[in-house]
Design a protein around this motif. Structure first.
Motif, PDB file in Angstrom:
ATOM      1  N   ARG A  16      -8.833   3.535  -7.141  1.00 33.65           N
ATOM      2  CA  ARG A  16      -7.464   3.395  -6.662  1.00 33.65           C
ATOM      3  C   ARG A  16      -7.209   1.935  -6.334  1.00 33.65           C
ATOM      4  O   ARG A  16      -8.131   1.176  -6.035  1.00 33.65           O
ATOM      5  CB  ARG A  16      -7.256   4.239  -5.405  1.00 33.65           C
ATOM      6  CG  ARG A  16      -7.364   5.714  -5.653  1.00 33.65           C
ATOM      7  CD  ARG A  16      -7.096   6.485  -4.395  1.00 33.65           C
ATOM      8  NE  ARG A  16      -8.047   6.037  -3.361  1.00 33.65           N
ATOM      9  CZ  ARG A  16      -7.917   6.254  -2.076  1.00 33.65           C
ATOM     10  NH1 ARG A  16      -6.870   6.890  -1.625  1.00 33.65           N
ATOM     11  NH2 ARG A  16      -8.819   5.857  -1.222  1.00 33.65           N
ATOM     12  N   ASP A  17      -5.946   1.529  -6.376  1.00 33.35           N
ATOM     13  CA  ASP A  17      -5.580   0.156  -6.065  1.00 33.35           C
ATOM     14  C   ASP A  17      -5.818  -0.093  -4.582  1.00 33.35           C
ATOM     15  O   ASP A  17      -5.369   0.682  -3.730  1.00 33.35           O
ATOM     16  CB  ASP A  17      -4.111  -0.085  -6.426  1.00 33.35           C
ATOM     17  CG  ASP A  17      -3.746  -1.547  -6.251  1.00 33.35           C
ATOM     18  OD1 ASP A  17      -4.626  -2.401  -6.427  1.00 33.35           O
ATOM     19  OD2 ASP A  17      -2.566  -1.818  -5.933  1.00 33.35           O
ATOM     20  N   ASP A  18      -6.527  -1.154  -4.259  1.00 30.01           N
ATOM     21  CA  ASP A  18      -6.827  -1.508  -2.881  1.00 30.01           C
ATOM     22  C   ASP A  18      -6.020  -2.742  -2.514  1.00 30.01           C
ATOM     23  O   ASP A  18      -6.291  -3.833  -3.014  1.00 30.01           O
ATOM     24  CB  ASP A  18      -8.321  -1.776  -2.723  1.00 30.01           C
ATOM     25  CG  ASP A  18      -8.719  -2.034  -1.276  1.00 30.01           C
ATOM     26  OD1 ASP A  18      -7.853  -1.889  -0.382  1.00 30.01           O
ATOM     27  OD2 ASP A  18      -9.889  -2.358  -1.038  1.00 30.01           O
TER      28      ASP A  18
END
Length: 103
Positions: free
Chosen positions: A73-75
């Motif tokens: 997932r995009d952090d």
């Protein structure tokens, strides 16, 4: 005696001394007693319970393997070094533009 024979004898003597350790139940030294039982314990602690590490000292391992490849997932906090993301360039939605110039 040759140097090799002396080395062999020394190694055998060290191996023999290494095997001289006591094997058996741990007991307190002569004249000393085991520690008193702690408040709330029903019986005094034994040597085995005192020498067994707690779960906090040796936490369990999680050996979960990845079953399939998944995209991360995009952090938003995973920034390269030197990037300052603390200043938000966009004004809030309900704010009015500042028409006044500083004096």
């Amino acid at each position: 005696m040759t140097r090799m024979n002396k080395l062999l004898i020394a190694c055998c003597a060290m191996a023999a001394l290494a095997g001289c350790g006591k094997v058996g139940e741990l007991q307190p030294k002569a004249g000393q007693a085991m520690p008193d039982k702690a408040y709330g314990q029903s019986e005094p602690a034994t040597a085995d319970t005192l020498t067994t590490p707690s779960v906090q000292a040796r936490p369990g391992r999680s050996d979960e393997l990845m079953r399939r490849s998944e995209r991360r997932r995009d952090d938003p906090f995973d920034l390269p070094p030197g990037v300052d993301n603390t200043k938000d360039e966009t004004p809030p939605a309900n704010s009015e533009p500042n028409d006044k110039t500083p004096d």
